[in-house]
Design a protein around this motif. Structure first.
Motif, PDB file in Angstrom:
ATOM      1  N   ILE A  80      14.946  78.419  57.719  1.00 35.15           N
ATOM      2  CA  ILE A  80      15.624  79.628  57.243  1.00 35.15           C
ATOM      3  C   ILE A  80      17.131  79.408  57.212  1.00 35.15           C
ATOM      4  O   ILE A  80      17.805  79.796  56.254  1.00 35.15           O
ATOM      5  CB  ILE A  80      15.237  80.848  58.099  1.00 35.15           C
ATOM      6  CG1 ILE A  80      13.784  81.246  57.820  1.00 35.15           C
ATOM      7  CG2 ILE A  80      16.188  82.028  57.854  1.00 35.15           C
ATOM      8  CD1 ILE A  80      13.231  82.290  58.777  1.00 35.15           C
ATOM      9  N   VAL A  92      13.716  89.938  53.228  1.00 30.98           N
ATOM     10  CA  VAL A  92      12.602  89.956  54.159  1.00 30.98           C
ATOM     11  C   VAL A  92      11.552  90.863  53.535  1.00 30.98           C
ATOM     12  O   VAL A  92      11.749  92.068  53.414  1.00 30.98           O
ATOM     13  CB  VAL A  92      13.021  90.438  55.562  1.00 30.98           C
ATOM     14  CG1 VAL A  92      11.807  90.471  56.489  1.00 30.98           C
ATOM     15  CG2 VAL A  92      14.109  89.522  56.131  1.00 30.98           C
ATOM     16  N   HIS A 122      10.262  85.519  54.530  1.00 31.97           N
ATOM     17  CA  HIS A 122      11.657  85.344  54.129  1.00 31.97           C
ATOM     18  C   HIS A 122      11.633  84.700  52.748  1.00 31.97           C
ATOM     19  O   HIS A 122      10.945  83.690  52.556  1.00 31.97           O
ATOM     20  CB  HIS A 122      12.401  84.453  55.116  1.00 31.97           C
ATOM     21  CG  HIS A 122      12.679  85.120  56.413  1.00 31.97           C
ATOM     22  ND1 HIS A 122      11.720  85.272  57.383  1.00 31.97           N
ATOM     23  CD2 HIS A 122      13.804  85.697  56.881  1.00 31.97           C
ATOM     24  CE1 HIS A 122      12.250  85.913  58.407  1.00 31.97           C
ATOM     25  NE2 HIS A 122      13.515  86.183  58.124  1.00 31.97           N
ATOM     26  N   ALA A 170      17.845  90.986  54.629  1.00 32.91           N
ATOM     27  CA  ALA A 170      17.882  90.554  56.035  1.00 32.91           C
ATOM     28  C   ALA A 170      19.213  90.904  56.634  1.00 32.91           C
ATOM     29  O   ALA A 170      20.201  91.053  55.988  1.00 32.91           O
ATOM     30  CB  ALA A 170      17.638  89.050  56.124  1.00 32.91           C
TER      31      ALA A 170
END
Length: 170
Positions: A80, A92, A122, A170
């Motif tokens: 990530i 997300v 993700h 996110a």
């Protein structure tokens, strides 16, 4: 590391996973639906197993599961971080929020398949606008292996989930 299966419980290497992700991001979509030991796909998506742990059928010490979870979570976090450095903050995606009256069957692929192992993903739109990349860590059932998965798909699928209100920044 065997990207397909690590019965020994060896940790996934973020570098090896990243090489698989880079290949997946440019691999042509198959003309027909397929499923094999490496993952599955269809004309609008691909899913690749980056790492699959051993199974947990033998009811062994729960610390083994915790160790595998920690190792794969650390690999996911590293991936990530690299993807975020490349393409910015991920979306997300709540894979379970998209259920309609028909349940999972209402979700387009690859979201239907991914929702069977985890609740969220993700995701990053890839440069050029033709694809997105998603990463998940999940387990279909407590006895089954944990899997670190990468998925790519067409933008319309990700836009549909985002427009449906099941993705958050996110």
């Amino acid at each position: 590391m065997n990207s397909m299966n690590s019965g020994s419980g060896a940790a996934a290497s973020p570098e090896a996973c990243l090489a698989l992700i880079d290949g997946l991001a440019v691999r042509p979509f198959p003309e027909t639906v397929f499923q094999d030991a490496t993952g599955d796909g269809g004309p609008d998506h691909l899913i690749r197993v980056l790492h699959r742990s051993r199974d947990f059928w033998d009811g062994q010490d729960p610390h083994v599961w915790e160790q595998v979870d920690a190792e794969l979570s650390a690999c996911l976090d590293a991936l990530i971080a690299v993807c975020t450095a490349r393409w910015g903050d991920p979306l997300v995606v709540d894979l379970w929020a998209g259920y309609g009256d028909g349940g999972r069957e209402d979700l387009p692929e690859p979201f239907c398949t991914l929702s069977q192992v985890t609740m969220s993903m993700h995701a990053w739109p890839l440069p050029g606008g033709g694809r997105w990349l998603g990463l998940v860590l999940g387990q279909a059932d407590k006895e089954l292996p944990m899997e670190l998965l990468a998925a790519v798909g067409l933008p319309a699928a990700l836009d549909g989930v985002r427009d449906g209100g099941s993705a958050d920044s996110a």
